[in-house]
Scaffold this motif. Structure first.
Motif, PDB file in Angstrom:
ATOM      1  N   UNK A 304      39.537  55.084  36.650  1.00  0.00           N
ATOM      2  CA  UNK A 304      40.395  53.882  36.662  1.00  0.00           C
ATOM      3  C   UNK A 304      39.185  52.997  38.183  1.00  0.00           C
ATOM      4  N   UNK A 305      39.893  52.086  37.601  1.00  0.00           N
ATOM      5  CA  UNK A 305      38.732  51.343  38.656  1.00  0.00           C
ATOM      6  C   UNK A 305      38.859  49.700  39.241  1.00  0.00           C
ATOM      7  N   UNK A 306      39.069  49.240  40.493  1.00  0.00           N
ATOM      8  CA  UNK A 306      39.166  48.037  40.472  1.00  0.00           C
ATOM      9  C   UNK A 306      38.080  47.451  41.288  1.00  0.00           C
ATOM     10  N   UNK A 307      38.047  45.712  40.841  1.00  0.00           N
ATOM     11  CA  UNK A 307      36.915  44.787  41.338  1.00  0.00           C
ATOM     12  C   UNK A 307      37.491  45.069  42.818  1.00  0.00           C
ATOM     13  N   UNK A 308      36.842  44.667  43.682  1.00  0.00           N
ATOM     14  CA  UNK A 308      36.045  44.103  45.388  1.00  0.00           C
ATOM     15  C   UNK A 308      37.057  42.590  44.974  1.00  0.00           C
ATOM     16  N   UNK A 309      36.708  42.245  46.370  1.00  0.00           N
ATOM     17  CA  UNK A 309      36.755  40.915  46.596  1.00  0.00           C
ATOM     18  C   UNK A 309      35.086  40.050  46.920  1.00  0.00           C
ATOM     19  N   UNK A 310      35.103  38.489  45.252  1.00  0.00           N
ATOM     20  CA  UNK A 310      34.446  37.802  45.193  1.00  0.00           C
ATOM     21  C   UNK A 310      34.144  36.294  44.933  1.00  0.00           C
ATOM     22  N   UNK A 311      35.848  36.458  45.057  1.00  0.00           N
ATOM     23  CA  UNK A 311      36.340  34.604  45.024  1.00  0.00           C
ATOM     24  C   UNK A 311      36.960  34.410  44.419  1.00  0.00           C
ATOM     25  N   UNK A 312      36.546  35.757  43.591  1.00  0.00           N
ATOM     26  CA  UNK A 312      36.749  34.613  41.511  1.00  0.00           C
ATOM     27  C   UNK A 312      38.423  35.421  41.105  1.00  0.00           C
ATOM     28  N   UNK A 313      38.626  34.676  40.027  1.00  0.00           N
ATOM     29  CA  UNK A 313      39.506  35.162  39.601  1.00  0.00           C
ATOM     30  C   UNK A 313      39.837  37.200  39.267  1.00  0.00           C
ATOM     31  N   UNK A 314      38.716  37.530  39.486  1.00  0.00           N
ATOM     32  CA  UNK A 314      38.443  38.715  38.725  1.00  0.00           C
ATOM     33  C   UNK A 314      38.752  39.843  39.946  1.00  0.00           C
ATOM     34  N   UNK A 315      39.597  39.000  41.686  1.00  0.00           N
ATOM     35  CA  UNK A 315      39.603  40.115  42.784  1.00  0.00           C
ATOM     36  C   UNK A 315      40.434  41.017  42.537  1.00  0.00           C
ATOM     37  N   UNK A 316      40.181  42.353  42.757  1.00  0.00           N
ATOM     38  CA  UNK A 316      41.195  43.434  42.953  1.00  0.00           C
ATOM     39  C   UNK A 316      41.626  43.312  41.714  1.00  0.00           C
ATOM     40  N   UNK A 317      40.917  42.652  40.622  1.00  0.00           N
ATOM     41  CA  UNK A 317      41.311  43.752  39.320  1.00  0.00           C
ATOM     42  C   UNK A 317      41.596  44.959  38.482  1.00  0.00           C
ATOM     43  N   UNK A 318      41.951  45.513  38.215  1.00  0.00           N
ATOM     44  CA  UNK A 318      42.066  46.988  37.662  1.00  0.00           C
ATOM     45  C   UNK A 318      41.635  46.984  36.532  1.00  0.00           C
ATOM     46  N   UNK A 319      40.366  47.628  36.679  1.00  0.00           N
ATOM     47  CA  UNK A 319      40.019  48.397  35.089  1.00  0.00           C
ATOM     48  C   UNK A 319      39.963  49.938  34.697  1.00  0.00           C
ATOM     49  N   UNK A 320      39.924  50.347  32.996  1.00  0.00           N
ATOM     50  CA  UNK A 320      39.887  51.282  32.905  1.00  0.00           C
ATOM     51  C   UNK A 320      38.785  51.776  31.882  1.00  0.00           C
ATOM     52  N   UNK A 321      37.676  52.688  32.530  1.00  0.00           N
ATOM     53  CA  UNK A 321      36.656  53.139  31.909  1.00  0.00           C
ATOM     54  C   UNK A 321      36.928  54.394  31.392  1.00  0.00           C
ATOM     55  N   UNK A 322      36.415  54.881  30.017  1.00  0.00           N
ATOM     56  CA  UNK A 322      36.014  56.269  29.775  1.00  0.00           C
ATOM     57  C   UNK A 322      35.004  56.581  29.845  1.00  0.00           C
ATOM     58  N   UNK A 323      34.163  57.613  30.665  1.00  0.00           N
ATOM     59  CA  UNK A 323      33.640  58.661  30.923  1.00  0.00           C
ATOM     60  C   UNK A 323      33.380  59.244  29.707  1.00  0.00           C
ATOM     61  N   UNK A 324      32.141  59.441  29.317  1.00  0.00           N
ATOM     62  CA  UNK A 324      31.667  59.323  27.875  1.00  0.00           C
ATOM     63  C   UNK A 324      30.447  60.289  28.152  1.00  0.00           C
TER      64      UNK A 324
END
Length: 826
Positions: A304-324
């Motif tokens: 589970x990781x998050x976008x940082x701030x870039x002054x876009x709609x993705x600011x602080x957006x959570x992501x879930x990436x499987x580590x394969x």
């Protein structure tokens, strides 16, 4: 999470939303044991003792889950249970206990849910003691009442729980060992769900690495003289320092760790000092975290990781990436600010347990996650580029690293993190956590402070207070100093004598007389041509002549000046809250200043100088609140957040209300205290105001106007005052993150210690659903709650079981609707 449309009573189209796990954030002894075992293996480099008790999963279809199934209580034929183990046949779990056991009790049955309903599933439960069958159930199906089990364990220290498929395959064989517990021979009770899953022991060896004179640290550190010291910092924290010294070159390496007695958390920082008389050989590839994290037997790794701030709609957006297995997964900040582009906090989810990891560095960091073909995962993190020699007497440090161990589910882990932030990190004001704040400001009308003057600032302050709007401080942003083209001409840090002939003091004195504090904006690191710093101290600046430059906080003289001058301005102008912005990426300036044998040095010295600057300001001004703003949220690393709070979390276009909601949704996982401005600013709007409610709720109305709906504003402010105390509670997202305009988004804050909480739900402008039903989390299943909807008269009641199983209905007949419902345990 899944979404399902349904028809509510009365025919209103309603959205039913399935929630994530609702486990309350209870810290278990096993989480603390995992932390202790990791510390022993990593910093003491010795094998940790095996857990005296635990659950060994020998077989199960998917992970065994504690206390819930799919985020809902265990359900056997309509009877809900908040404790127990959820298993899927074919299943075999060995229970190992710390001492002889007297009895095992449980209620066994097929879990009733959307997949098993209608009598599906067929299983047989068996309990084995000393290799013999001590209990065997008949064939059980969904809808059948649970079978009470009581087994004499005959003073054994281990027994088995098995579930077979009854001979007809494993389809829908979803089963519960509800209320499962053992009574030890000494009378103690242990719930099975409180036992850890016993997986792999932590890897033995130091959790960091670096290169020195072309050799890897693990090859030579064991040969260097080593010294250990232990220092209690307070009742909750113990500091340990391990120091190694190279007798030949005089290099001293010091690893300083802090372990927390009240949280499953440990942190550390590396320090390098040249005690010799000559320059050291090259130090390079410094990785304060370089360690393996085994996956155990409970599932693969999900990051589970998050976008940082870039002054876009993705600011602080959570992501879930499987580590394969395969190529490394890499995350890094951008441009030299710690949360620019990428959030420096991660949650490694390994099924029923995991680890939170944070990189505390207000500079350029990188982290890689490498899976092998087996159960191994290696994480490496630190400053992105290090390749330098140290001069005699010179000392540098690495980024701060934090790991926090958890079991149960990852949402519960995030709430333990939030509690750790509140207990040990959010900066105190005279020993207390920052209170909720509500400033007023004129930036919307005065183009920041470019058109501000003494008279209109006092007029704005009086406008709010005379209308009964209780602002807590007055916000004076960029442009209060002399400038040529605009507020961005930074580098002369004195009030503009033309617009403020009496300085800012006339404004702050007026505010103080009316019980209002004052915030003032600074950006000391960015220096523009034509300003006082640019003309008078070019030796302190990094960059090309004629262009904007960077004030080098690693320069002792520059740092001394900025401390003394900022302190002087704050005292002379009566400033209570210090706001620091940083609207330039510093990485290029740092690297251009480094020679080939000093790569990374300028960055390290600037970062440590920046932290020392703030530490000294806080020392000189006890109770000082610092607001961090770096182009809106691009320097929110842990070191920064230990000294400040983000009162303005993003430069995303401020009137965008959807971004207000999505930013709140993502940032609340990590930071308990942050702010947001209210929009629209030209009128009082319920949806807009409620979208901006935060611990700091910033008002930017033109308070000189007489036609604003002040009565509605006073009502909304009073409602806001009932909401924000809950933000120091536990956070539960109730929907998926989404920036779509045709959905609902919602979250819950729960304060289990007081039995109170709040649900905030937003119907986006294009959502066709007039209502949505949200399954709440963390409640007392048997408790009865009183609920109050801010837009409806009176109160209603519901049990915790009803709110978590059936859900709470939020309704908005209007699109762009904001629903707030508070609750309290009766």
């Amino acid at each position: 999470m899944s979404l399902k449309a349904s028809l509510a009573v009365g025919g209103a189209l309603t959205l039913a939303i399935t929630a994530l796990p609702q486990t309350a954030p209870h810290i278990t002894p096993n989480e603390l044991d995992r932390r202790d075992a990791w510390v022993q293996a990593r910093f003491e480099e010795r094998s940790p003792a095996l857990p005296p008790s635990g659950l060994i999963v020998l077989a199960n279809n998917d992970p065994v889950i504690k206390n819930n199934r799919g985020g809902k209580p265990l359900n056997i034929a309509g009877t809900l249970h908040s404790r127990g183990l959820y298993c899927h046949a074919v299943s075999k779990v060995i229970v190992r206990l710390p001492s002889p056991c007297r009895t095992f009790t449980a209620i066994a049955g097929v879990d009733s849910n959307e997949q098993t309903s209608g009598g599906r599933g067929s299983v047989v439960f068996t309990v084995g003691v000393d290799g013999k069958e001590a209990f065997k159930s008949p064939v059980m199906r969904e809808g059948m009442a649970g079978i009470p089990i009581q087994v004499d364990l005959k003073d054994t220290t281990a027994f088995s729980l098995e579930i077979s498929d009854a001979g007809d395959g494993i389809s829908c064989d979803q089963s519960d060992w509800a209320e499962a517990k053992v009574v030890l021979a000494d009378g103690r009770e242990i719930w099975l769900a409180d036992l850890p899953f016993v997986g792999e022991a932590p890897e033995i060896g130091l959790p960091f690495s670096f290169q020195y004179d072309g050799r890897t640290s693990s090859d030579f550190l064991p040969t260097w003289a080593r010294r250990n010291t232990t220092t209690p910092l307070d009742a909750a924290r113990t500091q340990r320092a391990i120091t190694w010294v190279d007798a030949q070159t005089g290099l001293e390496v010091r690893c300083v760790t802090v372990a927390y007695a009240d949280f499953p958390t440990v942190e550390w920082t590396l320090h390098f000092r040249n005690n010799g008389t000559q320059e050291t050989p090259i130090l390079s590839d410094i990785l304060p975290l370089d360690a393996g994290f085994g996956r155990g037997g409970q599932g693969d790794c999900l990051l589970h990781h998050w976008s940082g701030s870039t002054a876009t709609m993705d600011d602080y957006r959570p992501h879930a990436t499987p580590l394969a297995p395969g190529p490394d997964f890499r995350l890094a900040s951008v441009g030299g600010r710690g949360s620019d582009g990428c959030w420096p906090y991660f949650n490694l989810d390994q099924g029923e347990e995991g680890t939170i990891i944070a990189v505390g560095w207000p500079g350029q960091w990188a982290a890689t996650f490498a899976r092998d073909s087996g159960s191994g995962l290696r994480i490496r993190a630190g400053q992105e580029q290090t390749h330098f020699k140290l001069r005699p007497g010179e000392e540098v440090r690495s980024p701060l690293m934090v790991v926090q161990f958890w079991e149960g589910d990852w949402i519960k882990a995030q709430n333990v993190w939030r509690r750790w932030m509140l207990a040990h990190n959010v900066p105190r004001l005279n020993g207390e956590l920052p209170p909720p704040l509500m400033p007023g400001g004129s930036s919307n009308q005065m183009n920041e402070m470019m058109n501000a003057n003494e008279a209109n600032q006092i007029e704005f302050i009086d406008g709010y207070l005379d209308q009964g709007i209780p602002i807590t401080f007055w916000w004076m942003d960029a442009g209060w100093y002399p400038f040529k083209d605009g507020w961005w001409n930074t580098g002369t840090w004195e009030p503009d004598p033309k617009r403020f002939p009496n300085g800012l003091r006339a404004i702050t004195d007026h505010a103080h007389a009316r019980g209002v504090k004052a915030l003032v904006w600074f950006e000391p690191e960015r220096v523009q041509p034509g300003t006082w710093l640019y003309q008078n101290h070019p030796e302190w600046l990094l960059g090309k002549d004629g262009d904007q430059k960077l004030l080098d906080l690693g320069n002792d003289d520059a740092r001394t000046w900025v401390i003394e001058h900022t302190d002087q301005v704050m005292r002379e102008q009566g400033i209570d809250i210090y706001r620091q912005d940083f609207n330039m990426p510093p990485l290029g300036y740092w690297r251009a200043n480094d020679t080939s044998d000093r790569q990374g040095i300028t960055e390290i010295k600037h970062v440590t100088g920046y932290l020392a600057f703030w530490d000294e300001l806080r020392r000189r001004h006890p109770g000082l609140l610092i607001d961090t703003c770096a182009s809106g949220g691009r320097r929110n690393d842990l070191e920064t957040l230990r000294r400040s709070v983000p009162l303005h979390k993003s430069d995303m276009e401020y009137p965008n209300l959807t971004s207000k909601q999505t930013q709140f949704y993502g940032l609340a996982f990590w930071e308990p205290y942050f702010g947001a401005p209210v929009y629209p600013a030209d009128r009082v709007d319920v949806y807009g105001f409620r979208s901006g409610i935060s611990m700091l709720t910033g008002l930017g109305y033109d308070s000189r106007r007489k036609d604003l709906d002040y009565a509605l504003l006073r009502k909304l402010v009073a409602q806001r005052d009932k909401v924000v105390p809950n933000y120091y509670g536990d956070y539960y997202p109730l929907t998926a993150w989404s920036a779509a305009q045709d959905v609902w988004i919602a979250w819950q804050f729960d304060r289990p210690e007081s039995g109170q909480g709040v649900v905030q739900a937003f119907r986006r402008p294009q959502s066709p659903y007039e209502g949505a039903r949200f399954r709440l989390r963390g409640l007392d299943l048997k408790g009865r709650y009183e609920l109050r909807n801010f837009d409806e008269p009176g109160t209603t009641e519901a049990t915790g079981a009803e709110l978590m199983e059936q859900g709470l209905l939020a309704e908005s007949p209007e699109q762009s609707g904001a629903v707030i419902i508070t609750y309290r345990l009766r």
